[in-house]
Design an enzyme around this catalytic site. Structure first.
Site, PDB file in Angstrom:
ATOM      1  N   ASP A 196     -94.072 -87.092  30.213  1.00 21.40           N
ATOM      2  CA  ASP A 196     -94.099 -85.716  30.706  1.00 21.40           C
ATOM      3  C   ASP A 196     -92.718 -85.047  30.684  1.00 21.40           C
ATOM      4  N   CYS A 202    -114.744 -80.107  19.960  1.00 25.70           N
ATOM      5  CA  CYS A 202    -115.350 -79.181  20.932  1.00 25.70           C
ATOM      6  C   CYS A 202    -116.569 -78.464  20.348  1.00 25.70           C
ATOM      7  N   CYS A 251    -118.753 -75.514  22.010  1.00 28.71           N
ATOM      8  CA  CYS A 251    -118.681 -75.536  23.482  1.00 28.71           C
ATOM      9  C   CYS A 251    -117.546 -74.646  24.004  1.00 28.71           C
ATOM     10  N   CYS A 293    -115.046 -74.907  29.275  1.00 26.73           N
ATOM     11  CA  CYS A 293    -113.751 -74.816  30.000  1.00 26.73           C
ATOM     12  C   CYS A 293    -113.288 -73.365  30.067  1.00 26.73           C
ATOM     13  N   CYS A 338    -112.796 -71.154  33.802  1.00 22.82           N
ATOM     14  CA  CYS A 338    -111.481 -70.797  34.359  1.00 22.82           C
ATOM     15  C   CYS A 338    -111.601 -69.488  35.153  1.00 22.82           C
ATOM     16  N   CYS A 373    -104.866 -77.916  39.403  1.00 20.23           N
ATOM     17  CA  CYS A 373    -106.239 -77.417  39.280  1.00 20.23           C
ATOM     18  C   CYS A 373    -106.935 -78.263  38.225  1.00 20.23           C
ATOM     19  N   CYS A 378    -110.753 -76.653  34.434  1.00 24.20           N
ATOM     20  CA  CYS A 378    -111.055 -76.736  32.995  1.00 24.20           C
ATOM     21  C   CYS A 378    -111.322 -78.175  32.556  1.00 24.20           C
ATOM     22  N   CYS A 390    -115.338 -79.984  31.255  1.00 22.62           N
ATOM     23  CA  CYS A 390    -115.385 -80.572  29.908  1.00 22.62           C
ATOM     24  C   CYS A 390    -116.418 -81.689  29.805  1.00 22.62           C
TER      25      CYS A 390
HETATM   26  C1  B12 Z   1     -95.680 -77.449  30.473  1.00 24.04           C
HETATM   27  C2  B12 Z   1     -96.855 -78.308  30.852  1.00 24.04           C
HETATM   28  C3  B12 Z   1     -97.814 -77.749  31.680  1.00 24.04           C
HETATM   29  C4  B12 Z   1     -97.853 -76.251  31.994  1.00 24.04           C
HETATM   30  C5  B12 Z   1     -98.373 -75.502  30.752  1.00 24.04           C
HETATM   31  C6  B12 Z   1     -99.597 -76.184  30.129  1.00 24.04           C
HETATM   32  C7  B12 Z   1     -99.813 -75.896  28.650  1.00 24.04           C
HETATM   33  N1  B12 Z   1    -101.038 -76.015  28.196  1.00 24.04           N
HETATM   34  O1  B12 Z   1     -98.892 -75.599  27.947  1.00 24.04           O
HETATM   35  C8  B12 Z   1     -98.792 -76.228  33.239  1.00 24.04           C
HETATM   36  C9  B12 Z   1     -97.968 -76.316  34.504  1.00 24.04           C
HETATM   37  C10 B12 Z   1     -99.704 -75.021  33.342  1.00 24.04           C
HETATM   38  C11 B12 Z   1     -99.554 -77.541  33.048  1.00 24.04           C
HETATM   39  C12 B12 Z   1    -100.789 -77.766  33.591  1.00 24.04           C
HETATM   40  C13 B12 Z   1    -101.502 -78.952  33.410  1.00 24.04           C
HETATM   41  N2  B12 Z   1    -101.042 -80.081  32.871  1.00 24.04           N
HETATM   42 CO1  B12 Z   1     -99.355 -80.213  31.919  1.00 24.04          CO
HETATM   43  N3  B12 Z   1     -97.871 -80.454  30.800  1.00 24.04           N
HETATM   44  C14 B12 Z   1     -96.956 -79.639  30.394  1.00 24.04           C
HETATM   45  C15 B12 Z   1     -96.006 -80.340  29.414  1.00 24.04           C
HETATM   46  C16 B12 Z   1     -94.711 -80.672  30.135  1.00 24.04           C
HETATM   47  C17 B12 Z   1     -95.741 -79.545  28.130  1.00 24.04           C
HETATM   48  C18 B12 Z   1     -97.003 -78.918  27.521  1.00 24.04           C
HETATM   49  C19 B12 Z   1     -96.658 -78.057  26.344  1.00 24.04           C
HETATM   50  O2  B12 Z   1     -96.269 -78.568  25.335  1.00 24.04           O
HETATM   51  N4  B12 Z   1     -96.751 -76.749  26.500  1.00 24.04           N
HETATM   52  C20 B12 Z   1     -96.332 -75.837  25.462  1.00 24.04           C
HETATM   53  C21 B12 Z   1     -97.537 -75.169  24.850  1.00 24.04           C
HETATM   54  C22 B12 Z   1     -97.029 -74.309  23.705  1.00 24.04           C
HETATM   55  O3  B12 Z   1     -98.399 -76.189  24.419  1.00 24.04           O
HETATM   56  P1  B12 Z   1     -99.917 -75.947  24.004  1.00 24.04           P
HETATM   57  O4  B12 Z   1    -100.577 -74.917  24.855  1.00 24.04           O
HETATM   58  O5  B12 Z   1    -100.587 -77.257  23.907  1.00 24.04           O
HETATM   59  O6  B12 Z   1     -99.613 -75.277  22.608  1.00 24.04           O
HETATM   60  C23 B12 Z   1     -99.598 -76.001  21.426  1.00 24.04           C
HETATM   61  C24 B12 Z   1    -100.895 -75.674  20.873  1.00 24.04           C
HETATM   62  O7  B12 Z   1    -101.015 -74.240  20.910  1.00 24.04           O
HETATM   63  C25 B12 Z   1    -100.737 -76.137  19.491  1.00 24.04           C
HETATM   64  N5  B12 Z   1    -101.929 -75.665  18.809  1.00 24.04           N
HETATM   65  C26 B12 Z   1    -103.049 -75.169  19.370  1.00 24.04           C
HETATM   66  N6  B12 Z   1    -103.957 -74.885  18.487  1.00 24.04           N
HETATM   67  C27 B12 Z   1    -103.469 -75.207  17.333  1.00 24.04           C
HETATM   68  C28 B12 Z   1    -104.033 -75.109  16.119  1.00 24.04           C
HETATM   69  C29 B12 Z   1    -103.284 -75.505  15.065  1.00 24.04           C
HETATM   70  C30 B12 Z   1    -103.898 -75.395  13.736  1.00 24.04           C
HETATM   71  C31 B12 Z   1    -101.978 -76.021  15.246  1.00 24.04           C
HETATM   72  C32 B12 Z   1    -101.209 -76.480  14.121  1.00 24.04           C
HETATM   73  C33 B12 Z   1    -101.422 -76.102  16.500  1.00 24.04           C
HETATM   74  C34 B12 Z   1    -102.185 -75.691  17.534  1.00 24.04           C
HETATM   75  O8  B12 Z   1     -99.443 -75.746  19.132  1.00 24.04           O
HETATM   76  C35 B12 Z   1     -98.672 -75.543  20.334  1.00 24.04           C
HETATM   77  C36 B12 Z   1     -97.377 -76.271  20.201  1.00 24.04           C
HETATM   78  O9  B12 Z   1     -97.528 -77.670  20.347  1.00 24.04           O
HETATM   79  C37 B12 Z   1     -96.834 -81.637  29.060  1.00 24.04           C
HETATM   80  C38 B12 Z   1     -95.990 -82.893  28.867  1.00 24.04           C
HETATM   81  C39 B12 Z   1     -95.222 -82.886  27.578  1.00 24.04           C
HETATM   82  N7  B12 Z   1     -93.961 -83.260  27.658  1.00 24.04           N
HETATM   83  O10 B12 Z   1     -95.759 -82.569  26.542  1.00 24.04           O
HETATM   84  C40 B12 Z   1     -97.789 -81.779  30.265  1.00 24.04           C
HETATM   85  C41 B12 Z   1     -99.221 -82.253  29.976  1.00 24.04           C
HETATM   86  C42 B12 Z   1     -99.752 -81.461  28.813  1.00 24.04           C
HETATM   87  N8  B12 Z   1     -99.942 -81.846  31.183  1.00 24.04           N
HETATM   88  C43 B12 Z   1    -100.863 -82.643  31.547  1.00 24.04           C
HETATM   89  C44 B12 Z   1    -101.770 -82.402  32.603  1.00 24.04           C
HETATM   90  C45 B12 Z   1    -102.578 -83.582  33.101  1.00 24.04           C
HETATM   91  C46 B12 Z   1    -101.908 -81.116  33.150  1.00 24.04           C
HETATM   92  C47 B12 Z   1    -103.000 -80.617  34.106  1.00 24.04           C
HETATM   93  C48 B12 Z   1    -104.391 -81.169  33.823  1.00 24.04           C
HETATM   94  C49 B12 Z   1    -102.571 -80.934  35.569  1.00 24.04           C
HETATM   95  C50 B12 Z   1    -103.462 -80.338  36.632  1.00 24.04           C
HETATM   96  N9  B12 Z   1    -104.621 -80.942  36.895  1.00 24.04           N
HETATM   97  O11 B12 Z   1    -103.122 -79.376  37.251  1.00 24.04           O
HETATM   98  C51 B12 Z   1    -102.924 -79.078  33.878  1.00 24.04           C
HETATM   99  C52 B12 Z   1    -103.875 -78.634  32.742  1.00 24.04           C
HETATM  100  C53 B12 Z   1    -103.740 -77.175  32.376  1.00 24.04           C
HETATM  101  C54 B12 Z   1    -104.081 -76.950  30.876  1.00 24.04           C
HETATM  102  N10 B12 Z   1    -105.307 -76.600  30.612  1.00 24.04           N
HETATM  103  O12 B12 Z   1    -103.199 -77.140  30.042  1.00 24.04           O
HETATM  104  C55 B12 Z   1    -100.950 -83.847  30.626  1.00 24.04           C
HETATM  105  C56 B12 Z   1    -102.150 -83.683  29.704  1.00 24.04           C
HETATM  106  C57 B12 Z   1    -102.761 -84.987  29.232  1.00 24.04           C
HETATM  107  C58 B12 Z   1    -103.829 -84.729  28.198  1.00 24.04           C
HETATM  108  N11 B12 Z   1    -104.832 -85.591  28.192  1.00 24.04           N
HETATM  109  O13 B12 Z   1    -103.771 -83.806  27.436  1.00 24.04           O
HETATM  110  C59 B12 Z   1     -99.535 -83.786  29.892  1.00 24.04           C
HETATM  111  C60 B12 Z   1     -99.540 -84.272  28.452  1.00 24.04           C
HETATM  112  C61 B12 Z   1     -98.586 -84.655  30.745  1.00 24.04           C
HETATM  113  C62 B12 Z   1     -98.772 -86.149  30.515  1.00 24.04           C
HETATM  114  N12 B12 Z   1     -97.726 -86.873  30.156  1.00 24.04           N
HETATM  115  O14 B12 Z   1     -99.832 -86.706  30.636  1.00 24.04           O
HETATM  116  N13 B12 Z   1     -98.869 -78.397  32.242  1.00 24.04           N
END
Ligand code: B12
Length: 366
Positions: free
Chosen positions: A123, A180, A183, A186, A190, A233, A236, A240
């Site tokens: 993380d 998915c 579906c 999620c 929200c 929270c 979502c 699932c």
């Molecule tokens: C910042 C962060 C948060 C933030 C932002 C979440 C987010 N989705 O970005 C907040 C505080 C909101 C959060 C909440 C949660 N988090 Co969090 N979080 C992180 C963290 C530190 C970084 C995530 C990240 O990279 N965000 C940046 C954005 C840009 O990422 P993204 O939305 O996934 O965007 C990518 C996609 O858009 C992707 N993408 C999407 N579609 C497509 C399509 C194509 C074609 C391509 C190429 C790419 C692509 O490209 C983007 C760049 O990678 C990670 C740990 C880590 N070091 O990675 C944990 C992590 C994601 N979190 C985790 C968890 C458990 C949660 C929660 C469930 C906790 C809770 N119960 O409250 C919630 C879930 C909310 C949700 N639906 O995401 C776990 C998820 C485990 C898993 N099985 O996925 C992680 C991996 C931590 C861990 N080590 O386990 N989190």
């Protein structure tokens, strides 16, 4: 070798991959996400960005990564009498649990001469963990943006061991069906609109972001939709279908003693020191004493409970942030008098504004 040493420390090896730079399309999405300001107060994401693309800019010796995940599904829970806590935070802190296992594994590998340098990441490292897990075939990208695993759905933590050895890639074939498919459960579930678009989260509307990461005032227009979530929270994830059949791992993670005995009203009355002691070794500590008191006010307001504690909080809590949220909560409880009294006394701009806006809602209803 890695696999058997991993199981000795309580980890199951899921994949081994080369530490190649991330693909341009992933980085473009990350950059536009950051560019839109979605990181909010999470400025560490912005700071880590320069090395996320290629981990060798962070740790020049990294050649391979062993990928792991730990399941954590369990029944929902929280504070006594209401105040839900995300399941991941009901027991031991996964950062510590998984971090220690990875550290042990790295040391064992070094003792065996398999690696010289290693770094465990869970993380809090500049590693886009879901992207790495996708590369290793641990699961697929869910519309709620989480990595979905066919057995545990979204209910897994991710972790990596980065090493300086050039290991052979090992990516087991796994069948994710149609992912998915059509579906949208999620997205539909929200309550704040944080998941209006699939595969794209807006943290500034996400309950998890506001209750864990953000230190300031929660926007008034979002508060009602938080219900009684006080830390994180799971909405979502709960929606699932891939997580529906996940086993219960409660015994592995335990339950924090404070969650067996405290109510939200206790949380509002506690000193910063007692808060720190009670939440030692728990992810809840991240939100801090003030943040959790703020969250407790919102939840009590939504539950329609804790009138006298909220009045006391509005009168005498040392934090203006918390007094302001107590004012809002008393408004939800229909308590006009304590707000009028506080309006005469309050000197701080934030609670004063909250009291004023809340009193205004009474006059518009009348
Ligand atoms: C910042 C962060 C948060 C933030 C932002 C979440 C987010 N989705 O970005 C907040 C505080 C909101 C959060 C909440 C949660 N988090 Co969090 N979080 C992180 C963290 C530190 C970084 C995530 C990240 O990279 N965000 C940046 C954005 C840009 O990422 P993204 O939305 O996934 O965007 C990518 C996609 O858009 C992707 N993408 C999407 N579609 C497509 C399509 C194509 C074609 C391509 C190429 C790419 C692509 O490209 C983007 C760049 O990678 C990670 C740990 C880590 N070091 O990675 C944990 C992590 C994601 N979190 C985790 C968890 C458990 C949660 C929660 C469930 C906790 C809770 N119960 O409250 C919630 C879930 C909310 C949700 N639906 O995401 C776990 C998820 C485990 C898993 N099985 O996925 C992680 C991996 C931590 C861990 N080590 O386990 N989190």
């Amino acid at each position: 070798m890695i696999s058997s040493l991993a199981s000795e420390v309580g980890l199951e090896l899921k994949a081994v991959i080369r530490a190649r730079p991330l693909e341009k399309k992933v980085l473009d999405r990350l950059d536009s996400w950051l560019g839109e300001g979605r990181a909010g107060e999470m400025d560490w994401l912005e700071k880590g960005r320069p090395v996320m693309a290629d981990l060798r800019d962070w740790k020049p010796w990294v050649k391979s990564a062993a990928l792991f995940s730990l399941p954590f599904h369990r029944p929902g829970g929280g504070f006594l009498g209401g105040g839900r806590v995300a399941r991941y935070a009901l027991g031991k802190d996964y950062h510590h649990v998984m971090g220690r296992k990875l550290e042990k594994l790295g040391k064992r590998l070094r003792a065996e001469g398999e690696v010289e340098a290693f770094r465990g990441a869970v993380d809090a490292a500049p590693v886009l963990e879901k992207e790495w897990a996708l590369r290793g075939g641990l699961g697929f990208r869910g519309k709620n943006t989480l990595l979905l695993d066919p057995e545990n759905g979204p209910w897994t933590f991710l972790g990596e061991l980065l090493v300086d050895a050039q290991w052979q890639e090992w990516i087991p074939e796994r069948d994710f069906g149609k992912g998915c498919g059509g579906c949208t459960k999620c997205l539909d579930a929200c309550p704040t609109g944080a998941l209006d678009d699939p595969w794209s989260l807006e943290p500034r509307k996400c309950i998890s972001y506001w209750t864990i990461e953000a230190k300031g005032p929660v926007p008034r227009e979002l508060r009602e939709s938080f219900g009684d979530w006080v830390f994180g929270c799971d909405i979502c994830s709960e929606a699932c279908p891939f997580g529906a059949g996940a086993d219960n791992f409660e015994d592995d993670w335990g339950t924090l003693p404070a969650l067996k005995t405290w109510s939200l009203e206790d949380l509002l009355a506690v000193s910063p020191r007692d808060f720190s002691t009670a939440f030692e070794g728990s992810p809840i500590r991240r939100a801090g004493w003030e943040g959790m008191a703020r969250n407790a006010c919102i939840a009590l307001g939504n539950l329609g409970q804790g009138g006298s504690t909220l009045k006391r909080t509005l009168e005498s809590h040392p934090s203006p942030l918390v007094r302001g949220h107590a004012a809002w909560a008393l408004g939800r409880l229909g308590e006009k008098n304590p707000l009028e009294r506080a309006w005469k006394r309050e000197k701080d701009p934030f609670p004063s504004q909250e009291i004023e806006e809340t009193l205004h809602t009474f006059s518009t209803v009348i």
